[in-house]
Design a protein around this motif. Structure first.
Motif, PDB file in Angstrom:
ATOM      1  N   SER A  18       0.833  -1.215   0.000  1.00  0.00           N
ATOM      2  CA  SER A  18       0.000   0.000   0.000  1.00  0.00           C
ATOM      3  C   SER A  18       0.864   1.259   0.000  1.00  0.00           C
ATOM      4  N   GLU A  19       2.043   1.159   0.617  1.00  0.00           N
ATOM      5  CA  GLU A  19       2.939   2.327   0.548  1.00  0.00           C
ATOM      6  C   GLU A  19       3.432   2.573  -0.875  1.00  0.00           C
ATOM      7  N   LEU A  20       3.729   1.472  -1.573  1.00  0.00           N
ATOM      8  CA  LEU A  20       4.171   1.609  -2.972  1.00  0.00           C
ATOM      9  C   LEU A  20       3.064   2.251  -3.803  1.00  0.00           C
ATOM     10  N   LYS A  21       1.860   1.778  -3.572  1.00  0.00           N
ATOM     11  CA  LYS A  21       0.729   2.262  -4.362  1.00  0.00           C
ATOM     12  C   LYS A  21       0.493   3.760  -4.084  1.00  0.00           C
ATOM     13  N   ALA A  22       0.523   4.097  -2.815  1.00  0.00           N
ATOM     14  CA  ALA A  22       0.295   5.503  -2.457  1.00  0.00           C
ATOM     15  C   ALA A  22       1.368   6.394  -3.078  1.00  0.00           C
ATOM     16  N   VAL A 140       6.334   7.457 -24.863  1.00  0.00           N
ATOM     17  CA  VAL A 140       7.026   8.161 -23.782  1.00  0.00           C
ATOM     18  C   VAL A 140       6.499   7.625 -22.445  1.00  0.00           C
ATOM     19  N   VAL A 141       7.398   7.157 -21.623  1.00  0.00           N
ATOM     20  CA  VAL A 141       7.019   6.614 -20.325  1.00  0.00           C
ATOM     21  C   VAL A 141       7.831   7.320 -19.247  1.00  0.00           C
ATOM     22  N   TYR A 142       7.146   8.114 -18.408  1.00  0.00           N
ATOM     23  CA  TYR A 142       7.835   8.701 -17.253  1.00  0.00           C
ATOM     24  C   TYR A 142       7.295   7.994 -16.024  1.00  0.00           C
ATOM     25  N   ASN A 143       8.202   7.477 -15.194  1.00  0.00           N
ATOM     26  CA  ASN A 143       7.758   6.922 -13.917  1.00  0.00           C
ATOM     27  C   ASN A 143       8.936   6.792 -12.965  1.00  0.00           C
ATOM     28  N   CYS A 144       8.625   6.312 -11.768  1.00  0.00           N
ATOM     29  CA  CYS A 144       9.673   6.072 -10.791  1.00  0.00           C
ATOM     30  C   CYS A 144       9.827   4.562 -10.660  1.00  0.00           C
ATOM     31  N   ASN A 145      10.930   4.027 -11.120  1.00  0.00           N
ATOM     32  CA  ASN A 145      11.238   2.589 -11.065  1.00  0.00           C
ATOM     33  C   ASN A 145      10.277   1.746 -11.922  1.00  0.00           C
ATOM     34  N   PHE A 146      10.770   1.275 -13.065  1.00  0.00           N
ATOM     35  CA  PHE A 146       9.939   0.428 -13.939  1.00  0.00           C
ATOM     36  C   PHE A 146       9.478  -0.832 -13.204  1.00  0.00           C
ATOM     37  N   ASP A 147      10.239  -1.239 -12.169  1.00  0.00           N
ATOM     38  CA  ASP A 147       9.947  -2.476 -11.438  1.00  0.00           C
ATOM     39  C   ASP A 147       9.499  -2.176  -9.999  1.00  0.00           C
ATOM     40  N   LEU A 148       8.861  -1.018  -9.815  1.00  0.00           N
ATOM     41  CA  LEU A 148       8.483  -0.566  -8.466  1.00  0.00           C
ATOM     42  C   LEU A 148       7.790  -1.659  -7.651  1.00  0.00           C
ATOM     43  N   TYR A 149       6.846  -2.375  -8.265  1.00  0.00           N
ATOM     44  CA  TYR A 149       6.032  -3.349  -7.523  1.00  0.00           C
ATOM     45  C   TYR A 149       6.674  -4.732  -7.419  1.00  0.00           C
ATOM     46  N   THR A 150       7.713  -4.989  -8.222  1.00  0.00           N
ATOM     47  CA  THR A 150       8.286  -6.346  -8.196  1.00  0.00           C
ATOM     48  C   THR A 150       9.661  -6.410  -7.548  1.00  0.00           C
ATOM     49  N   ALA A 151      10.401  -5.314  -7.566  1.00  0.00           N
ATOM     50  CA  ALA A 151      11.751  -5.348  -7.003  1.00  0.00           C
ATOM     51  C   ALA A 151      11.683  -5.417  -5.472  1.00  0.00           C
ATOM     52  N   PRO A 152      12.687  -6.032  -4.846  1.00  0.00           N
ATOM     53  CA  PRO A 152      12.688  -6.122  -3.383  1.00  0.00           C
ATOM     54  C   PRO A 152      12.769  -4.755  -2.692  1.00  0.00           C
ATOM     55  N   ALA A 153      13.413  -3.791  -3.332  1.00  0.00           N
ATOM     56  CA  ALA A 153      13.508  -2.450  -2.741  1.00  0.00           C
ATOM     57  C   ALA A 153      13.535  -1.423  -3.864  1.00  0.00           C
ATOM     58  N   ALA A 351      10.789  -9.281 -21.878  1.00  0.00           N
ATOM     59  CA  ALA A 351       9.629  -9.608 -21.035  1.00  0.00           C
ATOM     60  C   ALA A 351      10.102 -10.325 -19.762  1.00  0.00           C
ATOM     61  N   HIS A 352      11.051 -11.219 -19.915  1.00  0.00           N
ATOM     62  CA  HIS A 352      11.572 -11.930 -18.740  1.00  0.00           C
ATOM     63  C   HIS A 352      12.282 -10.953 -17.793  1.00  0.00           C
ATOM     64  N   PHE A 353      13.086 -10.089 -18.360  1.00  0.00           N
ATOM     65  CA  PHE A 353      13.840  -9.100 -17.575  1.00  0.00           C
ATOM     66  C   PHE A 353      12.882  -8.202 -16.780  1.00  0.00           C
ATOM     67  N   HIS A 354      11.839  -7.770 -17.437  1.00  0.00           N
ATOM     68  CA  HIS A 354      10.889  -6.863 -16.783  1.00  0.00           C
ATOM     69  C   HIS A 354      10.076  -7.569 -15.705  1.00  0.00           C
ATOM     70  N   ALA A 355       9.660  -8.800 -15.995  1.00  0.00           N
ATOM     71  CA  ALA A 355       8.856  -9.543 -15.019  1.00  0.00           C
ATOM     72  C   ALA A 355       9.678  -9.806 -13.757  1.00  0.00           C
ATOM     73  N   LYS A 356      10.953 -10.043 -13.955  1.00  0.00           N
ATOM     74  CA  LYS A 356      11.843 -10.371 -12.838  1.00  0.00           C
ATOM     75  C   LYS A 356      12.163  -9.125 -12.002  1.00  0.00           C
ATOM     76  N   GLY A 357      12.330  -7.994 -12.682  1.00  0.00           N
ATOM     77  CA  GLY A 357      12.719  -6.765 -11.986  1.00  0.00           C
ATOM     78  C   GLY A 357      14.185  -6.835 -11.562  1.00  0.00           C
ATOM     79  N   LEU A 358      14.678  -5.742 -11.010  1.00  0.00           N
ATOM     80  CA  LEU A 358      16.085  -5.700 -10.589  1.00  0.00           C
ATOM     81  C   LEU A 358      16.184  -6.337  -9.202  1.00  0.00           C
ATOM     82  N   ASP A 359      16.515  -7.619  -9.199  1.00  0.00           N
ATOM     83  CA  ASP A 359      16.601  -8.337  -7.927  1.00  0.00           C
ATOM     84  C   ASP A 359      18.026  -8.803  -7.639  1.00  0.00           C
TER      85      ASP A 359
END
Ligand code: OGA
Ligand code: NI
Length: 369
Positions: A18-22, A140-153, A351-359
């Motif tokens: 919920s913190e990530l979402k907020a 054009v994609v602006y965001n904070c961390n492409f893997d925000l919801y999947t990466a450990p931090a 697709a694999h790289f993105h699904a995995k995120g930076l772990d």
């Protein structure tokens, strides 16, 4: 796990989601947190102790640094070209990283793209928000961390990502503060990329047009990273340890520093060098060269004195409809050098790289035979 620990885990994990979402819904990125005047690092950005910067300090890391290669004269002087091909081949094998100077991009273009990216991130938040998305089919994609919801931090970084080639966008499709310079810079980076792919082909003993002919230089995405100053830089990272899911990356960094490459079991600084471009081999070239060229892991430390700005040119074709297969190059294989990877497509790889995120693990492992 005991029931109490498990409950605690679910509780913390629920909180985290919920913190990530907020945070995501603010659409204002890390820059927004700084603007709001935070003085402590929000928990979603705290990295595990083992990957934090402070646990990796290595006093001997200044012994060597990535090579700087001068491209002056490679188009007229046979001997100079051979030397450069040799140096690039060696650097790609040992480091997977090198810097180039006299690459042909005028200094004013380098300066303008840096201020264009800064201008994007520092413009009025309400205007910038319009570009905030996690829809990767957008140009054009602006965001904070492409893997925000999947990466450990989460990483202390905001990014604007633009597909620039093939089919360069119309200026009206891009954020007005940086549209013209994005188009201009991308054209220049494509030129340099074209030359580098020739030199890399030659270094492998292949036809100079080898990589061009299989469309490695066809697609370019330009990423404008913004690493705001961080109140507790030792607890987080600007960019988690990773290798790039590209064929090749050409990076322009400012003078703040913090980029490091993992080499022979230690973190080595990639020092800012005015006017130079940092070049690194991506996972797909490591796969195609059957490990001859290395896609080295690298990271960016969070800083206290930024913002730090960098512009990464990603040579990749995942946004194209192409179903072209990538695998170890047949000409490089032999009985002693059997293929180490299965064939894949750029789309499948990315697709694999993105699904995995930076772990902290390499996406290449998934494709090993
Ligand atoms: C990247 C990256 C490094 C930097 O975009 O993949 O590693 O210095 N960037 O921003
Ligand atoms: Ni990278």
């Amino acid at each position: 796990m005991e029931a109490t620990t498990l409950n605690q885990f679910h509780h913390e994990n629920g909180d985290r989601q919920s913190e990530l979402k907020a945070f995501d819904e603010t659409k204002a990125g890390v820059k927004g947190l700084i603007d709001a005047g935070i003085t402590k690092l929000p928990p979603i950005f705290i990295h595990p102790k083992t990957t934090q910067n402070s646990s990796n300090i290595n006093p001997t890391a200044d012994k060597h640094s990535i090579p700087i290669i001068d491209l002056e004269g490679i188009h007229g002087n046979e001997m100079k070209r051979r030397e450069v091909v040799e140096a690039i081949g060696e650097a790609s094998k040992t480091w997977g990283f090198f810097q180039v100077v006299n690459h042909g991009i005028p200094i004013n273009v380098l300066e303008e793209i840096m201020s264009g990216v800064r201008g994007f991130h520092e413009q009025d938040t309400e205007v910038k928000k319009e570009w905030y998305t996690r829809d990767r089919s957008r140009r054009v994609v602006y965001n904070c961390n492409f893997d925000l919801y999947t990466a450990p931090a989460a990483n202390w970084r905001d990014t604007i990502f633009c597909f620039m080639a093939p089919n360069p966008p119309h200026p009206q499709e891009l954020p007005p503060v940086c549209s013209d310079i994005l188009i201009k810079y991308s054209k220049e980076v494509k030129e340099v990329g074209g030359v580098l792919f020739e030199l890399l082909s030659e270094a492998l003993g292949l036809n100079p047009n080898y990589f061009k002919d299989i469309e490695c230089s066809k697609g370019l995405a330009v990423l404008g990273h913004y690493y705001p100053p961080c109140p507790e830089p030792d607890l987080t990272l600007g960019n988690t340890k990773h290798s790039d899911d590209t064929f090749l990356t050409i990076l322009l960094q400012d003078d703040i520093g913090g980029l490091q490459v993992f080499h022979q079991n230690q973190w080595v600084d990639v020092p800012p060098s005015p006017g130079a471009l940092v070049v690194n081999i991506g996972d797909l070239l490591q796969l195609m060269t059957n490990d001859r060229f290395k896609s080295s892991e690298h990271r960016v430390l969070a800083n206290q004195c930024g913002p730090r700005i960098s512009v990464a040119g990603f040579f990749t074709t995942y946004m194209l409809p192409s179903s072209r297969v990538c695998g170890p190059i047949k000409e490089l294989l032999s009985d002693e050098n059997r293929p180490k990877y299965r064939e894949t497509t750029v789309k499948e790889y990315v697709a694999h790289f993105h699904a995995k995120g930076l772990d902290g693990t390499s996406a290449l492992l998934h494709f090993k035979l």
